[in-house]
Design an enzyme around this catalytic site. Sequence first.
Site, mmCIF file in Angstrom:
data_model
loop_
_atom_site.group_PDB
_atom_site.id
_atom_site.type_symbol
_atom_site.label_atom_id
_atom_site.label_comp_id
_atom_site.label_asym_id
_atom_site.label_seq_id
_atom_site.Cartn_x
_atom_site.Cartn_y
_atom_site.Cartn_z
ATOM 1 N N LYS A 182 0.817 -1.185 0.171
ATOM 2 C CA LYS A 182 -0.034 -0.078 -0.190
ATOM 3 C C LYS A 182 1.030 1.285 -0.098
ATOM 4 C CE LYS A 182 -1.962 2.632 3.179
ATOM 5 N NZ LYS A 182 -1.924 3.998 2.520
ATOM 6 N N GLU A 258 10.023 0.980 10.548
ATOM 7 C CA GLU A 258 10.942 1.886 10.594
ATOM 8 C C GLU A 258 10.111 3.190 10.675
ATOM 9 O OE1 GLU A 258 12.566 5.256 9.582
ATOM 10 O OE2 GLU A 258 12.630 4.883 7.766
ATOM 11 N N CYS A 292 12.622 11.351 8.360
ATOM 12 C CA CYS A 292 12.675 10.730 9.368
ATOM 13 C C CYS A 292 14.143 10.793 10.299
ATOM 14 C CB CYS A 292 12.385 9.333 9.645
ATOM 15 S SG CYS A 292 13.378 8.236 8.278
ATOM 16 N N GLU A 388 8.777 15.648 16.802
ATOM 17 C CA GLU A 388 9.322 15.455 15.583
ATOM 18 C C GLU A 388 8.569 16.277 14.909
ATOM 19 O OE1 GLU A 388 10.587 11.993 12.259
ATOM 20 O OE2 GLU A 388 8.623 11.718 13.214
#
Length: 488
Positions: A182, A258, A292, A388
């Site tokens: 996906k 991850e 990231c 973040e």
Amino acid sequence: MANPNQEIKYTKLFIDNKFVDSVSGKTFQTINPANKKVLADIAEGDKADVDLAVEAAERAFKRGSVWRNLDASGRGKLIYKLADLVERDMYILANLEALDNGKTFKSACGDIFHSVGCLRYYAGYADKITGKTIPADYGFFAMTRREPIGVVGQIIPWNFPLMMLIWKWGPALAAGCTIVLKPAEQTPLTALYIAALSKEAGFPDGVINVIPGYGPTAGHAIAAHPNIRKVAFTGSVEVGQIIMETAAKSNLKKVSLELGGKSPLVVMDDFDVQQAAKIAHEAVFANHGQSCIAASRTFVHENIYDEFVKHARDLAKNRSVGNQYEDVVQGPQVDEEMYGKVLSYIESGKQQGAKVETGGNCIGNSGFFIEPTVFSDVTDDMKISTEEIFGPVQSILKFKTLDEVIERANRTNYGLAAGIITNNIDVAFTYAKAIEAGSVWVNCYAAVVPQVPFGGYKQSGTGRELGENGIELYLETKSISIKLPTIS
């Protein structure tokens, strides 16, 4: 070459080597974040479509199928062929990536160049997956076989759409698995195009399936499917936790994650300050800060702090922002949600007392553009220092000693990446050993290559992609023991 009018050929689901409408007939729109215009209507997959894709992948993995009967070197040849086709259509793919994601055309070309190398790395690995013979006790001859897990689900993010797809397809295909993937709903175009290339390369029916759709529907169906034996996900910690819980409740499928990061980059006072500022600048602003591993906590030694801040401010002021086809290095944020999120973090930095050295605002209203922003006088407890951001925002913190900065750098729930800039090898190794992160870079940043494992500590994930570790994610180990005759 660059073409902002690139034709969009593939908008349907890819199941069993065919492009098909979704069972529901529903579609969703994907837009160009530079101008908010609709690029295409994409077939929206959900549970019913995931079920069909899994059935196709199961048939492809069945004992005696074309895919299972293929020699390991044969799998490698198919992956090599796919790499050649990606390289052939590099500019088409780069245009689709730039339009869909907002990254500059030049940056998109770089992503695809990396992806071709990653495919070729795993193509060469396909016939090098070996077991062992083991000197077992009690008169047994023992050996191990490495075998593919089976049908795997893969859910990828929007920040590096094609690259993240290749990171997952390469090792899974080399291992002999079949795939239901996906793509992120924001960026489905390159996944669908490369699905067409997989058919052209000659992959058998059902080996590769691509289901665009939303996380709570298509993504959940993949994580919950009882016949998917492993799921790989790249994205946020929050969604990673949901996937792990769902996988555990469904069939205890294997999970690799991850996830996010709040990566520290430490700048010592023994290194050229101007050069250090350049390294730190790219470490956080690359890909519009949508990474990231972005070094969003820049720790600078007090002896050079003021000078470093000046260079950082000047670099950000001069960073060009605009349409992905202009001569710029930064395009728009990917969508309205992320645009609003980044602006809210910038506002929190202002409210909590950090100093805006430059930037801090949106640019116009035609697209999701944000000024490259630098904060100084940042403290560890500020929101911009703990959470973040995923945008073009650099937070610069001051430190005094190596022991102090190691302790502060580790004071986070994340542990994806870290860096240090120093001319002292003892300092570099002390930091590298002490820091709690999956990747540590010295006098550089984001040195991510196919041969080197990549993944995080703590809430930055589980498992390692790339390198030989990447292929381990898609293999089972089978032990075989044979009783030997007793020799008198």
